[in-house]
Design a protein around this motif. Structure first.
Motif, PDB file in Angstrom:
ATOM      1  N   ASN A  92      58.357  41.528  36.239  1.00 12.63           N
ATOM      2  CA  ASN A  92      59.207  40.547  36.889  1.00 12.63           C
ATOM      3  C   ASN A  92      60.577  40.455  36.215  1.00 12.63           C
ATOM      4  N   ALA A  93      61.491  39.722  36.864  1.00 11.39           N
ATOM      5  CA  ALA A  93      62.862  39.617  36.369  1.00 11.39           C
ATOM      6  C   ALA A  93      62.961  38.904  35.032  1.00 11.39           C
ATOM      7  N   ASP A  94      61.958  38.093  34.684  1.00 10.35           N
ATOM      8  CA  ASP A  94      61.985  37.426  33.385  1.00 10.35           C
ATOM      9  C   ASP A  94      61.297  38.241  32.300  1.00 10.35           C
ATOM     10  N   GLY A  95      60.878  39.468  32.636  1.00  8.30           N
ATOM     11  CA  GLY A  95      60.240  40.336  31.663  1.00  8.30           C
ATOM     12  C   GLY A  95      58.727  40.157  31.570  1.00  8.30           C
ATOM     13  N   SER A  96      58.194  39.198  32.316  1.00 11.81           N
ATOM     14  CA  SER A  96      56.741  39.027  32.320  1.00 11.81           C
ATOM     15  C   SER A  96      56.090  40.103  33.178  1.00 11.81           C
ATOM     16  N   VAL A  97      54.805  40.303  32.947  1.00  8.18           N
ATOM     17  CA  VAL A  97      54.067  41.378  33.622  1.00  8.18           C
ATOM     18  C   VAL A  97      52.820  40.802  34.275  1.00  8.18           C
ATOM     19  N   LEU A  98      52.586  41.191  35.512  1.00  2.21           N
ATOM     20  CA  LEU A  98      51.363  40.825  36.216  1.00  2.21           C
ATOM     21  C   LEU A  98      50.564  42.085  36.495  1.00  2.21           C
ATOM     22  N   VAL A  99      49.338  42.115  36.014  1.00  5.14           N
ATOM     23  CA  VAL A  99      48.437  43.252  36.236  1.00  5.14           C
ATOM     24  C   VAL A  99      47.222  42.730  36.985  1.00  5.14           C
ATOM     25  N   ARG A 100      46.761  43.505  37.962  1.00  6.88           N
ATOM     26  CA  ARG A 100      45.697  43.002  38.829  1.00  6.88           C
ATOM     27  C   ARG A 100      44.651  44.077  39.099  1.00  6.88           C
ATOM     28  N   SER A 101      43.403  43.654  39.137  1.00  7.06           N
ATOM     29  CA  SER A 101      42.301  44.511  39.568  1.00  7.06           C
ATOM     30  C   SER A 101      41.116  43.620  39.910  1.00  7.06           C
ATOM     31  N   GLY A 102      40.373  43.984  40.938  1.00  6.09           N
ATOM     32  CA  GLY A 102      39.259  43.166  41.399  1.00  6.09           C
ATOM     33  C   GLY A 102      37.998  43.357  40.594  1.00  6.09           C
ATOM     34  N   THR A 103      38.131  43.304  39.286  1.00  3.44           N
ATOM     35  CA  THR A 103      36.988  43.435  38.395  1.00  3.44           C
ATOM     36  C   THR A 103      36.522  42.039  37.978  1.00  3.44           C
ATOM     37  N   HIS A 104      35.773  41.929  36.895  1.00  2.00           N
ATOM     38  CA  HIS A 104      35.130  40.672  36.530  1.00  2.00           C
ATOM     39  C   HIS A 104      35.146  40.470  35.024  1.00  2.00           C
ATOM     40  N   ASP A 105      35.057  39.199  34.617  1.00  5.48           N
ATOM     41  CA  ASP A 105      34.894  38.872  33.207  1.00  5.48           C
ATOM     42  C   ASP A 105      33.645  38.013  33.074  1.00  5.48           C
ATOM     43  N   LEU A 106      32.602  38.610  32.523  1.00  8.18           N
ATOM     44  CA  LEU A 106      31.318  37.927  32.368  1.00  8.18           C
ATOM     45  C   LEU A 106      31.221  37.202  31.028  1.00  8.18           C
ATOM     46  N   GLY A 107      32.389  36.994  30.404  1.00  7.09           N
ATOM     47  CA  GLY A 107      32.405  36.493  29.039  1.00  7.09           C
ATOM     48  C   GLY A 107      32.568  37.612  28.046  1.00  7.09           C
ATOM     49  N   THR A 108      32.811  38.823  28.550  1.00  2.58           N
ATOM     50  CA  THR A 108      32.893  40.005  27.696  1.00  2.58           C
ATOM     51  C   THR A 108      34.280  40.247  27.128  1.00  2.58           C
ATOM     52  N   GLY A 109      35.307  39.592  27.689  1.00  2.00           N
ATOM     53  CA  GLY A 109      36.663  39.781  27.190  1.00  2.00           C
ATOM     54  C   GLY A 109      37.535  40.640  28.070  1.00  2.00           C
ATOM     55  N   THR A 110      37.169  40.788  29.355  1.00  2.00           N
ATOM     56  CA  THR A 110      37.925  41.674  30.244  1.00  2.00           C
ATOM     57  C   THR A 110      39.383  41.241  30.375  1.00  2.00           C
ATOM     58  N   TYR A 111      39.640  39.935  30.499  1.00  2.00           N
ATOM     59  CA  TYR A 111      41.025  39.461  30.593  1.00  2.00           C
ATOM     60  C   TYR A 111      41.853  39.994  29.431  1.00  2.00           C
ATOM     61  N   THR A 112      41.298  39.911  28.239  1.00  2.00           N
ATOM     62  CA  THR A 112      42.038  40.266  27.034  1.00  2.00           C
ATOM     63  C   THR A 112      42.188  41.772  26.889  1.00  2.00           C
ATOM     64  N   VAL A 113      41.105  42.491  27.093  1.00  2.00           N
ATOM     65  CA  VAL A 113      41.118  43.942  26.901  1.00  2.00           C
ATOM     66  C   VAL A 113      42.080  44.610  27.881  1.00  2.00           C
ATOM     67  N   MET A 114      42.050  44.186  29.149  1.00  2.00           N
ATOM     68  CA  MET A 114      42.944  44.794  30.133  1.00  2.00           C
ATOM     69  C   MET A 114      44.402  44.458  29.840  1.00  2.00           C
ATOM     70  N   ALA A 115      44.655  43.258  29.335  1.00  2.00           N
ATOM     71  CA  ALA A 115      46.022  42.901  28.947  1.00  2.00           C
ATOM     72  C   ALA A 115      46.490  43.785  27.797  1.00  2.00           C
ATOM     73  N   GLN A 116      45.603  44.071  26.866  1.00  2.00           N
ATOM     74  CA  GLN A 116      45.954  44.964  25.761  1.00  2.00           C
ATOM     75  C   GLN A 116      46.302  46.361  26.259  1.00  2.00           C
ATOM     76  N   ILE A 117      45.478  46.876  27.159  1.00  2.63           N
ATOM     77  CA  ILE A 117      45.715  48.224  27.685  1.00  2.63           C
ATOM     78  C   ILE A 117      47.045  48.275  28.418  1.00  2.63           C
ATOM     79  N   ALA A 118      47.315  47.263  29.247  1.00  2.00           N
ATOM     80  CA  ALA A 118      48.570  47.235  30.000  1.00  2.00           C
ATOM     81  C   ALA A 118      49.773  47.081  29.066  1.00  2.00           C
ATOM     82  N   ALA A 119      49.661  46.206  28.088  1.00  2.76           N
ATOM     83  CA  ALA A 119      50.765  45.993  27.151  1.00  2.76           C
ATOM     84  C   ALA A 119      51.085  47.269  26.389  1.00  2.76           C
ATOM     85  N   ASP A 120      50.052  47.977  25.982  1.00  2.77           N
ATOM     86  CA  ASP A 120      50.251  49.219  25.232  1.00  2.77           C
ATOM     87  C   ASP A 120      50.934  50.274  26.103  1.00  2.77           C
ATOM     88  N   ALA A 121      50.492  50.377  27.363  1.00  4.46           N
ATOM     89  CA  ALA A 121      51.062  51.400  28.244  1.00  4.46           C
ATOM     90  C   ALA A 121      52.495  51.071  28.650  1.00  4.46           C
TER      91      ALA A 121
END
Length: 751
Positions: free
Chosen positions: A465-494
């Protein structure tokens, strides 16, 4: 420094601990009514009568849905097309079998009862209390029939299951008969595991809301796409008219991987009542209609030479299934790949009972199968007078013995070494009963952990976005396993941005499609899609900057530009840089987006993909009371590249704790006279609590896998439970000299 591999706190942690995370039963929907299922109380027969009239007169009751008035659903032909719902659907030929869209669903289309605790009615009322009271007062009369509830009798009519991908009912290599004849040490052993229930903290819950012909389901599920497909088939409507939402799951462990009756019943009730309906299962209702781990009986025969080499292995499994639909507990899957035996033969057979359909439960097949195999290997070690670790190393499979192809990576030898060193295995005295602390018997046992490295196709999108924030989306799930965090890490790194600037959205069928979050495959499947979408977005942004005369990077070659901390910069001159936000803003402020679809190629044809580990356990046994205390567990694992060491550690720890429960506590106690669970609550169904857990020491090895996916990541959700029950059983034998082959290991079996 790459953010991948760091032990970051969960990005959704604050929402959860402050109660702001919205679970499926908590969505605020106008005009919401409350549904309550009524379950059968016989295992087989017909519904002779239901006293609907008196219940309909109760306060707040809006609908009593039974087989007599339930919405009539279209039938489905075998190839998956529906009929009978209008709109010019193709008609089936007279000789084609017609059946409900999903045979395991009980959707009130007839008066048949095929198991105890089968849904037979739904009451809808204005409040939860009114719905519950009315449901409990619904009087049902049955015409009972003779049911098959005896596992021993059911075994007299065993069935060979239909082949499944990667799970054939029968396998073999070499000549078992000839190899067994040459063996100097032969064992013939029988192991059993009981029925077990998942018991996630969040019960199954669904809110169904129709708006015209559009259906929205807020469902606690591990598979939003699967729920949508099942709903489309059930109602004979276009999947695009169905939305499934699930931002948080309060535990699933496999039971929420399938779509069960209550989901469709909630939608049917909503349609008939004309209002949104919330249907939340009571704890007792989670024993029967939403699956369980089936009973298993496993016979293992091992034949070895004097020097400890496995010559022949047979593993024959019988597991319980339902007359409603089949489910196979693939216990032999781990045996087929575990050790380098020159010959091997396995079989899977089904014993059919009048019970609810079994289902996947954390590490299905591998958890129950590893108990039998790894216990048998321990028994062979004692028979040969060989150290249990050494026996496994002597039969180490350098390549997949089933497919005769190399492993994509395998660190099991190192897992044995590291685990043994951290545990202090070299101090073990081999004689059972030889180690004590005062009067307390001390036992040390170990086992191999193993689970497939699964992966399926997935899609993702990324937007800067214009403010430098990033939105990443996928129709997966977080069962308490940390998916929100792990996917954010992968996207941030890439992308080359700080993780704090990334927002990851999941759990909605409006998002790019992802597979079921089961089989420990979410990171391995969705992670590459997120990585590729983020890279595609970064490349678009770089191209925009290079073509922008106002950018300090104008005119450079794309290969000469890199990104970090929200900046694009020249590799040759890092001071020549431009912020991502500035690039977007100067070009009209329109967000820059990229999409990706990641799928596996033919790697699995060339490489066997598996995660491995070694588990070491110490138990203390009271010689008089038979009580067992697991004082410490050491696990060492090779699970590919670890994306987040903190959440991965938590997953492995959780699996180990569950393995302790499987070994010592968990059992669904059935009254086999009527086929109903009698401990259907958290007071009587025993699971480990903090007081049951001693020290847990976990090591994750640095393992590089170039073939599983571009991230090199394997799953960690399920491997943690595998091997633990066997290691405990082996430790109990070492402490007491008693070999327990029937789970769970309770004090009465030791006294």
């Amino acid at each position: 420094m790459s953010v991948i591999g760091q032990g970051m706190d969960r990005l959704d942690g604050r929402l959860k601990v402050t109660g702001q995370a919205t679970y499926s039963a908590e969505h605020k929907i106008p005009r919401l009514a409350y549904g309550m299922m009524v379950l059968s109380t016989i295992p087989k027969g017909r519904i002779a009568a239901i006293d609907v009239a008196s219940v309909k007169r109760m306060p707040g009751v809006m609908l009593v849905m039974t087989h007599q008035n339930a919405l009539r659903l279209p039938k489905q032909k075998e190839e998956g097309k529906t009929e009978g719902s209008g709109g010019g659907k193709e008609q089936s030929k007279p000789d084609q079998k017609k059946q409900p869209p999903n045979p395991k669903l009980s959707l009130l289309q007839d008066d048949r009862v095929q198991y105890n605790a089968q849904p037979i009615a739904v009451v809808v009322a204005d409040t939860f209390e009114h719905a519950r009271d009315a449901a409990r007062r619904l009087n049902v009369r049955y015409a009972a029939e003779s049911a098959q509830l005896d596992f021993r009798k059911a075994k007299m009519q065993l069935r060979r299951p239909e082949p499944q991908p990667e799970r054939p009912p029968d396998t073999g290599r070499g000549n078992v008969g000839r190899s067994m004849a040459r063996a100097s040490q032969k064992l013939d052993l029988l192991y059993t595991t009981p029925m077990e229930n998942h018991n996630p903290l969040e019960p199954h819950a669904t809110i169904a809301a129709w708006e015209g012909d559009q259906l929205t389901l807020y469902d606690s599920t591990q598979n939003v796409t699967g729920v949508r497909k099942t709903a489309a088939q059930t109602f004979g409507i276009d999947p695009e008219k169905i939305r499934v939402v699930c931002p948080f799951v309060g535990g699933g462990f496999g039971c929420k991987g399938s779509t069960w009756s209550h989901v469709m019943l909630a939608a049917m009730a909503s349609r008939m009542a004309g209002v949104p309906v919330k249907l939340v299962l009571e704890r007792t209702q989670m024993y029967g209609p939403v699956g369980a781990r089936p009973l298993t009986e496993q016979r293992l025969q091992l034949g070895a030479s004097e020097d400890g080499k496995l010559l022949a292995v047979t593993h024959d499994t019988v597991s319980s299934t339902s007359f409603v639909d089949d489910f196979v507990e693939p216990c032999t899957a781990v045996t087929r790949k575990a050790y380098a035996s020159e010959s091997l033969q396995t079989s899977q057979r089904l014993a059919t009972l009048n019970i609810g359909v079994p289902t996947y439960m954390r590490a299905p097949g591998e958890s129950s199968g590893s108990f039998a195999l790894e216990s048998a290997m321990d028994e062979l070690a004692y028979a040969l007078k060989v150290d249990p670790v050494q026996l496994r190393l002597m039969n180490y499979a350098e390549k997949d013995p089933e497919k005769d192809i190399p492993w994509s990576s395998k660190s099991l030898r190192e897992c044995y070494r590291v685990g043994a060193e951290r545990f202090g295995w070299a101090k073990r005295t081999p004689q059972p009963g030889s180690m004590r602390q005062g009067r307390t018997l001390v036992g040390w046992g170990m086992a191999t952990a193993s689970y497939p490295a699964n992966r399926k196709g997935a899609k993702a999108s990324a937007t800067i976005n214009a403010d430098g924030s990033v939105l990443v989306r996928s129709g997966t799930h977080d069962l308490g396993t940390g998916t929100y965090t792990v996917m954010a890490q992968i996207a941030a790194d890439a992308l080359g941005v700080n993780v704090s600037r990334v927002r990851f959205e999941l759990g909605d069928t409006r998002l790019p499609e992802a597979p079921v979050s089961g089989g420990s495959q979410t990171v391995a499947s969705v992670g590459p899609a997120v990585h590729q979408a983020a890279r595609a977005t970064r490349d678009k942004l770089i191209a925009t900057a290079l073509g922008d005369s106002a950018s300090s990077l104008h005119g450079l070659n794309a290969n000469d530009v890199d990104a970090a901390d929200g900046w694009l910069f020249s590799k040759a001159d890092p001071n020549r840089r431009d912020s991502m936000a500035a690039v977007v803003t100067r070009n009209g402020g329109q967000p820059v987006s990229g999409e990706a679809s990641a799928d596996q190629g033919d790697e699995k044809k060339r490489y066997a993909m598996q995660a491995f580990g070694a588990v070491f356990v110490e138990v203390h046994v009271d010689p008089d009371l038979g009580t067992i205390r697991v004082t410490r567990i050491v696990g060492a694992y090779g699970v590919g590249r670890v994306i987040n060491r903190k959440t991965a550690h938590s997953q492995l720890m959780g699996g180990i704790v569950w393995g302790l429960g499987m070994g010592l506590m968990e059992k669904t106690e059935m009254d086999w006279r009527v086929g109903r669970a009698v401990n259907a609550n958290l007071a009587d169904y025993h699971v480990p609590v903090n007081a049951d857990i001693g020290s847990i020491d976990i090591t994750m090895l640095d393992e590089h896998d170039a073939w599983i996916n571009e991230l090199g990541a394997k799953g960690v959700g399920e491997i943690g439970i595998t091997g633990v029950a066997a290691a405990i059983a082996n430790a109990v034998h070492h402490a007491t000299g008693k070999r327990i082959r029937d789970l769970p290991i309770t004090p009465d079996k030791l006294i």
